[in-house]
Scaffold this motif. Sequence first.
Motif, PDB file in Angstrom:
ATOM      1  N   THR A  31       0.541  -0.636  -0.004  1.00 23.88           N
ATOM      2  CA  THR A  31       0.259  -0.493  -0.066  1.00 23.88           C
ATOM      3  C   THR A  31       0.759   1.233   0.269  1.00 23.88           C
ATOM      4  OG1 THR A  31      -1.766  -1.586   1.391  1.00 23.88           O
ATOM      5  CG2 THR A  31      -2.094   1.109   1.371  1.00 23.88           C
ATOM      6  N   PHE A  32       1.825   0.647   0.795  1.00 22.79           N
ATOM      7  CA  PHE A  32       2.889   2.837   0.875  1.00 22.79           C
ATOM      8  C   PHE A  32       3.541   2.208  -0.455  1.00 22.79           C
ATOM      9  CE2 PHE A  32       2.242   2.300   5.351  1.00 22.79           C
ATOM     10  CZ  PHE A  32       1.678   3.494   5.591  1.00 22.79           C
ATOM     11  N   TYR A  33       4.028   1.539  -1.027  1.00 17.42           N
ATOM     12  CA  TYR A  33       4.392   1.033  -2.438  1.00 17.42           C
ATOM     13  C   TYR A  33       3.874   1.886  -3.320  1.00 17.42           C
ATOM     14  CZ  TYR A  33       8.267  -0.592  -5.826  1.00 17.42           C
ATOM     15  OH  TYR A  33       8.798  -0.629  -6.644  1.00 17.42           O
ATOM     16  N   GLU A  34       2.644   1.143  -3.050  1.00 16.96           N
ATOM     17  CA  GLU A  34       1.512   1.614  -4.498  1.00 16.96           C
ATOM     18  C   GLU A  34       1.754   3.226  -4.531  1.00 16.96           C
ATOM     19  OE1 GLU A  34      -2.484   1.197  -6.219  1.00 16.96           O
ATOM     20  OE2 GLU A  34      -2.013  -0.302  -4.192  1.00 16.96           O
ATOM     21  N   SER A  35       1.904   3.344  -3.109  1.00 21.28           N
ATOM     22  CA  SER A  35       1.269   5.661  -3.602  1.00 21.28           C
ATOM     23  C   SER A  35       2.914   6.106  -3.786  1.00 21.28           C
ATOM     24  CB  SER A  35       1.672   6.503  -2.145  1.00 21.28           C
ATOM     25  OG  SER A  35       2.399   5.560  -0.905  1.00 21.28           O
ATOM     26  N   GLN A  36       4.062   5.517  -4.280  1.00 22.35           N
ATOM     27  CA  GLN A  36       5.390   6.314  -4.448  1.00 22.35           C
ATOM     28  C   GLN A  36       5.088   5.722  -6.406  1.00 22.35           C
ATOM     29  OE1 GLN A  36       8.538   4.292  -2.237  1.00 22.35           O
ATOM     30  NE2 GLN A  36       7.354   5.816  -0.185  1.00 22.35           N
TER      31      GLN A  36
END
Length: 474
Positions: A31-36
């Motif tokens: 989820t955090f990686y997707e935001s990047q």
Amino acid sequence: MNITNFMKFIGSIKMAIPLLSAISIILIGATFYESQVGSNIVQNEVYKSLWFGILMFLLAVNLGVSAMSRYPWRGARKIGFALTHFGLIIIIAGSAAVIHLGVEGMLLVRTDAPGSNLIRVEGDLLEVIPPNQEFEQTDIFINSNSSIYPNSVAGISVLGYSENAIKTVSFTEGTTANNPAVLLSLNSNRMGQKLERWLAIAPTGYNQISLGPAQLEIVSVGNESDLDSLLSFAGETISDRQENIKFVANNESTNLDYFKVIVTDSGKLYFAANSSQGFKSGSWELGESITPGWADFQITLEKFIPHGKIQQEVTPISNLMGTGNPALLVETPGGKKSWLSWGEPTVIEDKMGEWLAAFSPKFLELPFAIKLEDFIVERNEGSDSVAMWTSKIRLEDFHEGLVSDRDVWMNHPTWYKGWKIAQASWNPGDLNQSTLQVKREPAWVTALTWTGSGLLVLGIGTMFYGPIIANKIR
């Protein structure tokens, strides 16, 4: 460990807890990686990866063995336990089917255009043909922060991306063919402009350039009569005058502004210019400037190449400098870097040979075509605010000879042969067009997901409320 103990471990909570913990941590990190990096890259690196699929398969096996270990399922709690576990297994299977079988894209349709069966899907294509090797094609995904996945295809490294790049053309001495090329600079102090333009006999398209109402052109002549004809105006020839540059008052026979660069077989250069101020012609030397009569513009001969070889380069520019095309920066194993303009094949030469590479949009062909028959906008009574918009579409299946009229509006899609067609957006300034979302979602995948969800809810309800109901019945 015998087979019985092994199966007990497979279906035990001791295996379920580490699996669920690992999957939970991965999902949080994704989820955090997707935001990047964006959803497309996460889909390919995580959700569609082999290792994540193995983890989900092990979880499904754990749930199945755990449910079967309690067979026979007698009593509300055991029945509910089994239903819940089988529901989770079906949901996992449905999710895997959606991830690996689902395809989603956008289709722009118009009332004044024929039906289309090509949808634009997420991502682009990078196609590479190495020297003396087979063709390779790979999906490539570019996030909003210009991060790229994957970063290597068929030995070519992907180094960067530009949203706005233009193609520049130049000529160098490098061919045996007689192909004269010149570099001209156009300067205007009054307008504060300086432009550089290449002209060449070949390829076609570079021998003539339009600059507003004026035209630049290069021509080649093989005899004196053709040369005199180009250097003349209204019947006069260069031999009629002693001056190197001649000027003839313009008449009404033509109102075309032009500047011609004339090249003879011996390599001598001449010019002929026509403007509202008159006609000029004469010989021309490197570094010499001519005022053709277009405001205060001066045209200077910067370079002359007798045997011109075309070189095309793609250069990233600022968005403030104009509108270009997306481009991809790649590097061959031989160390040659090159920008690939979107939708145009490029030949890259390095010490290993010629590489053919193309960076292009990704399309998917539907088994049917979609035609927009009409686009209707409904407005709230007494105001201009939009209440609803509807796309009246026609599905054309030429393989089966079927035509079907459908209506699609917000949250009311239609299905055909496993494809879901939904209203995505519209253009208030052009009611002749509509943008549709087309998604491959087979009916059995949708049924699988709903079945799993239903079993999950039924199982939980049976476990918690089954005993209470059973006691009341007794």
